[in-house]
Write a protein that holds these residues in place. Structure first.
Motif, short mmCIF file in Angstrom:
data_model
loop_
_atom_site.label_atom_id
_atom_site.label_comp_id
_atom_site.label_asym_id
_atom_site.label_seq_id
_atom_site.Cartn_x
_atom_site.Cartn_y
_atom_site.Cartn_z
N GLY A 88 0.84 -1.19 0.00
CA GLY A 88 0.00 0.00 0.00
C GLY A 88 0.87 1.23 0.00
O GLY A 88 1.90 1.27 0.67
N TYR A 89 0.50 2.22 -0.80
CA TYR A 89 1.30 3.45 -0.89
C TYR A 89 0.52 4.64 -0.36
O TYR A 89 -0.66 4.81 -0.66
CB TYR A 89 1.70 3.74 -2.33
CG TYR A 89 2.63 2.70 -2.93
CD1 TYR A 89 4.01 2.90 -2.89
CD2 TYR A 89 2.13 1.56 -3.52
CE1 TYR A 89 4.86 1.95 -3.42
CE2 TYR A 89 2.97 0.61 -4.06
CZ TYR A 89 4.33 0.80 -4.01
OH TYR A 89 5.17 -0.13 -4.54
N ILE A 90 1.21 5.45 0.40
CA ILE A 90 0.62 6.73 0.83
C ILE A 90 1.62 7.83 0.50
O ILE A 90 2.79 7.73 0.85
CB ILE A 90 0.31 6.72 2.34
CG1 ILE A 90 -0.71 5.62 2.66
CG2 ILE A 90 -0.23 8.08 2.77
CD1 ILE A 90 -0.86 5.35 4.13
N ALA A 156 -7.17 4.68 3.50
CA ALA A 156 -8.13 3.60 3.22
C ALA A 156 -7.77 2.90 1.93
O ALA A 156 -7.84 1.68 1.82
CB ALA A 156 -9.54 4.18 3.13
N ARG A 157 -7.36 3.69 0.93
CA ARG A 157 -6.99 3.10 -0.36
C ARG A 157 -5.79 2.18 -0.21
O ARG A 157 -5.71 1.12 -0.84
CB ARG A 157 -6.68 4.21 -1.36
CG ARG A 157 -6.23 3.70 -2.72
CD ARG A 157 -6.11 4.78 -3.74
NE ARG A 157 -5.02 5.69 -3.42
CZ ARG A 157 -4.64 6.70 -4.21
NH1 ARG A 157 -5.27 6.92 -5.35
NH2 ARG A 157 -3.66 7.49 -3.87
N ALA A 158 -4.82 2.61 0.65
CA ALA A 158 -3.62 1.78 0.83
C ALA A 158 -3.95 0.50 1.59
O ALA A 158 -3.35 -0.54 1.34
CB ALA A 158 -2.55 2.58 1.57
N LEU A 159 -4.91 0.58 2.52
CA LEU A 159 -5.17 -0.56 3.40
C LEU A 159 -6.18 -1.55 2.85
O LEU A 159 -6.19 -2.72 3.24
CB LEU A 159 -5.69 -0.06 4.76
CG LEU A 159 -4.61 0.51 5.69
CD1 LEU A 159 -5.27 1.26 6.82
CD2 LEU A 159 -3.74 -0.62 6.23
N VAL A 160 -7.04 -1.10 1.93
CA VAL A 160 -8.17 -1.93 1.54
C VAL A 160 -7.74 -3.23 0.87
O VAL A 160 -8.42 -4.25 0.98
CB VAL A 160 -9.14 -1.13 0.63
CG1 VAL A 160 -8.55 -0.91 -0.75
CG2 VAL A 160 -10.48 -1.82 0.54
N GLY A 161 -6.59 -3.22 0.23
CA GLY A 161 -6.12 -4.43 -0.43
C GLY A 161 -5.45 -5.40 0.53
O GLY A 161 -4.89 -6.40 0.12
N GLN A 162 -5.51 -5.12 1.82
CA GLN A 162 -4.87 -5.92 2.87
C GLN A 162 -3.42 -6.21 2.52
O GLN A 162 -3.00 -7.37 2.42
CB GLN A 162 -5.64 -7.22 3.09
CG GLN A 162 -7.02 -6.93 3.64
CD GLN A 162 -7.94 -8.13 3.60
OE1 GLN A 162 -7.73 -9.07 2.83
NE2 GLN A 162 -8.97 -8.09 4.41
#
Lengths: 225, 389
Positions: A88-90, A156-162
Motif C-alpha cells: 500500500g502506498y501513501i 483507506a486506499r492503501a489498506l483496503v487491499g490488505q
C-alpha cells in the motif's frame, strides 16, 4: 514469514562516470511483519530514494533487497509490479483521482485483483472508509473533502487491499499538526490490527512516537537503528 | 484480470474522467463534431456531384449509346453524322436507333427577364428514349411548333415555373427564340447545367438555327428483346467507324461519373477537403487527450505505483478516444442530416444520407480518434511513479 523487508549492503548512486553521486551506502535493514519503522533525516539524506527502491519503483543494482521474498536487485518489471500490488502506498500529496468519489478511489486498489464482484468491492471499500471515519463521505469527490479527509481516503486506499507492507512518504507534510497526528495514529491502529508493516519516511518529529523503531539516515548512511 | 474487466475497468475510468469535466468534454465533442460534419458534407457534395452528373443519363432509356470519341462528357458533346447512327440498323439485334441533340442555351426567366444557361435536349417525340412519365404523356404537345417541357427540379433562378404555368404565363425565350412551355417534368440539375428543357428535334433546330438534323450529339439504341447488349456492342464496334464510342447503360453512367471524378478536378477537391477534416479533427482530439494525460500525470503515476501496468493506461486512452468518437459522431450525424436536407431543399442537389455513408464516416472518425490516441500515449511515459515521492 516474519521478515517482510530484508535489505543487505544496498548501494545506490545517481549519474554515471565522473558525475556519479552516491546516495545510499551499504544500507542493511530488515523489517518484520507488523512492525512500524520511521525513517528520518535531513533533506538529501537519501531516505526517499530508499523508499522508492523498497517500493519497486526504482531499480538498484548492488546489494540485496528482498521484499516479500522477492529479490529486487536486477529484477524484471513484472516481478516488481506483482510485488507492488501487495504494497500500500501513501504519498505526500493524496493523489486521489479527482473524477472519482472516495468510494471509487478506494475501489481502484481492488480492481487490480481478480475474484471480487462489484458488490464485494463496494462493500470492502466502504468498510475501509468507515474504518478511517469517513463512512458519511463515501460518495464525495476529492474536491469536496478537506486535506485531512483526503489523506484518510488515501490511507483507506492503501489498506483496503490488505497489503503486507505500507510505504508512506511524508504523509503529514501537507496537514496541520492535529489532522496529521490523527492520520498517522489511525494508520498505526489499523496496521496493527492487520499485522501490516509500515515503512514511513518523515521529518515531522511530532509523530515519532507512533514508531516501533526509528532509523535515522544521514548522507546515505544509517546513523542509528 | 479476466477478459471483460481487462477492457471494462479502464474504459469505465476513462468514461468517469470524461464526464467529470463537462466543459472540456463539450469542447472535445465540438471538435469531433466539427470534423464529422466537415467529412459528411465533403462526401455528400462529392456523391451528389456524381449522382447529379449521372441524372441525365439515368433518365435515358436505351440499351446502347453512341457518342463521339472526342466527347468528354454529355454536357460538352462533339457532333457526329446521323448516318453513322443509322448504320447500326444493319445489325439484326437492333430494334430502333434514335438521335439525341444536346445544347446549352440561355433561358429567359419569365418573371425577371434574366437569362441563365440551361441544357436543351432535342429528341424525336415518337421515340421513347426518355424514361420520364411526364415526357411520355406530353408527346402530343411536343409535336407542336415551338414547344418545350421544363425540368421542375431546375434551380429556382429560372423562375417559379409551376405558378407561372398555372397563371398561363408560358411564353419565354431560349437562345433568343420564342417558345411555349407546355408542361413540367422532373430530372434534376447537375454541375454542368442549372436546369433542363426537353423539346422535339424539330424545335431544337429552331432554337439552334446553326444546328442541322444530320449532326447528332448522341445515339440511343434499343435492342430486340433477349439480345445481349455486350455482344451487340462488340459487333457494332467492328462495324462502326473508330471515332464512335459505344456504351452500355452502366458504362455511360460510369463515363459521366469518371469525368467529374477524374477529368474535372472536383473529385480531388472534395477528397482533399475530406482529408483536411480528418487532420483538423485529429489535432483537436490529440490536444484533448494529450492535456488530459498531462493533467492526470500524478494520478496515473500513483496508480502505476499501486501496480497498474502501462497497458491499462493505453487502454484508458483508447477508450477515451472511442467515447469521443461516438459522442462527437452522434450530434455530427444529426447536424449533417439537417444540412443534407437543407442542401436538397435549397440547392436542389441530391444528397441522400445512406447507411453506407454513415458507416464510412463513423469509421473515418474512429480512425481519426484512434490515431490521436496513438500519438497521445507517448505522453504516458511522463507518468513515472518514482517521481511521486
Amino acid at each position: 514469514m516474519s521478515t517482510v523487508i530484508d535489505v543487505e549492503h544496498l548501494n545506490f548512486s545517481f549519474g554515471s562516470g565522473a558525475l556519479t553521486q552516491p546516495v545510499l551506502k551499504d544500507i542493511t535493514l530488515s523489517i518484520r511483519k507488523g512492525e512500524i519503522v520511521l525513517i528520518t533525516g535531513p533533506s538529501g539524506s537519501g531516505k526517499t530514494t530508499f523508499l522508492t527502491i523498497i517500493g519497486g519503483l526504482r531499480q538498484a543494482f548492488h546489494g540485496s533487497v528482498k521484499v516479500l521474498d522477492q529479490q529486487f536487485i536486477n529484477s524484471s518489471e513484472q516481478v516488481k509490479v506483482s510485488v507492488r500490488q501487495q504494497i500500500g502506498y501513501i504519498f505526500q500529496q493524496h493523489n486521489l483521482l479527482k473524477s472519482l468519489t472516495a468510494l471509487q478511489n478506494v475501489s481502484m486498489t481492488l480492481e487490480m485483483s481478480n475474484g471480487l464482484t462489484e458488490q464485494q468491492r463496494r462493500d470492502r471499500s466502504a468498510e475501509a472508509l468507515i474504518a478511517v471515519g469517513l463512512g458519511d463521505r463515501l460518495d464525495y469527490k476529492p474536491g469536496q473533502l478537506s486535506g485531512g479527509q483526503l489523506q484518510r481516503v488515501s490511507i483507506a486506499r492503501a489498506l483496503v487491499g490488505q497489503p503486507k507492507i505500507i510505504l508512506a512518504d511524508e504523509p503529514t507534510a501537507s496537514l496541520d499538526k492535529q489532522s496529521g497526528y490523527e492520520a498517522v495514529s489511525l494508520l498505526k491502529r489499523l496496521a496493527k490490527e492487520s499485522q501490516t508493516a509500515i515503512l514511513l519516511v518523515t521529518h515531522d518529529y511530532r509523530i515519532l512516537d507512533i514508531a516501533d523503531r526509528v532509523v535515522e539516515l544521514e548522507d546515505g548512511v544509517i546513523k542509528s537503528a | 484480470m479476466n477478459k471483460l474487466t481487462w477492457f471494462y475497468f479502464p474504459a469505465r475510468l476513462a468514461w468517469r474522467q470524461l464526464i467529470f469535466d463537462r466543459s472540456k468534454l463539450a469542447a472535445a465533442i465540438c471538435g469531433v463534431l466539427f470534423a464529422c460534419v466537415l467529412v459528411f458534407m465533403q462526401l455528400g457534395f462529392k456523391d451528389s456531384l456524381y449522382a447529379s452528373a449521372a441524372s441525365a443519363p439515368v433518365k435515358l432509356s436505351g440499351d446502347l449509346f453512341l457518342m463521339h470519341k472526342q466527347s468528354e462528357a454529355m454536357w460538352r458533346p462533339i457532333q457526329f453524322k446521323r448516318s453513322e447512327l443509322m448504320r447500326v440498323l444493319g445489325n439484326p439485334a437492333v430494334a430502333e436507333a434514335y438521335p439525341l441533340y444536346l445544347g446549352l442555351a440561355p433561358f429567359k426567366n419569365i418573371k425577371t427577364q434574366v437569362k441563365r444557361t440551361l441544357m436543351v435536349y432535342g429528341f424525336d417525340p415518337d421515340s421513347m428514349i426518355f424514361n420520364v412519365g411526364e415526357v411520355k404523356n406530353k408527346r402530343e404537345e411536343l409535336r407542336l411548333k415551338d414547344t418545350v417541357l421544363f425540368d421542375e427540379y431546375s434551380r429556382p433562378e429560372f423562375g417559379p415555373m409551376r405558378q407561372l404555368l398555372e397563371a398561363d404565363r408560358n411564353v419565354t425565350e431560349i437562345n433568343d427564340y420564342k417558345v411555349n412551355v407546355m408542361g413540367l417534368f422532373r430530372m434534376g440539375v447537375s454541375f454542368a447545367a442549372d436546369g433542363n428543357v426537353i423539346t422535339s428535334d424539330l424545335n431544337f433546330m429552331r432554337i439552334f438555327p446553326r444546328r442541322n438534323h444530320g449532326d447528332i450529339d448522341m445515339g440511343v439504341i434499343k435492342l430486340h428483346h433477349g439480345a445481349s447488349a455486350k455482344q451487340v456492342k462488340a459487333e457494332l464496334k467492328s462495324e462502326l467507324n473508330e471515332f464512335i464510342n459505344i456504351f452500355t447503360y452502366e458504362e455511360l453512367l460510369k463515363y459521366e461519373k469518371d469525368y467529374w471524378a477524374n477529368t474535372a478536378p472536383i473529385g480531388f477537391i472534395f477528397g482533399f477537403g475530406t482529408v483536411m477534416g480528418w487532420v483538423v479533427g485529429l489535432v483537436i482530439v490529440y490536444q484533448i487527450l494529450f492535456t488530459d494525460i498531462a493533467n492526470h500525470r500524478n494520478e496515473f503515476a500513483t496508480l502505476k505505483a499501486m501496480g497498474y501496468e502501462h497497458g491499462y493506461f493505453v487502454r484508458l486512452v483508447f477508450a477515451s478516444a472511442f467515447f469521443l468518437a461516438v459522442l462527437g459522431f452522434i450530434p455530427g450525424y444529426v447536424l449533417s442530416l439537417g444540412l443534407y436536407h437543407l442542401a436538397e431543399s435549397q440547392m436542389y442537389m441530391p444528397m441522400p444520407m445512406l447507411w453506407s455513408k454513415m458507416i464510412t464516416v463513423f469509421l473515418f472518425i474512429l480512425s481519426m480518434c484512434v490515431m490521436a490516441g496513438l500519438l497521445a500515449i507517448r505522453k504516458l511515459k511522463d507518468a513515472n511513479p518514482a517521481d511521486m515521492f
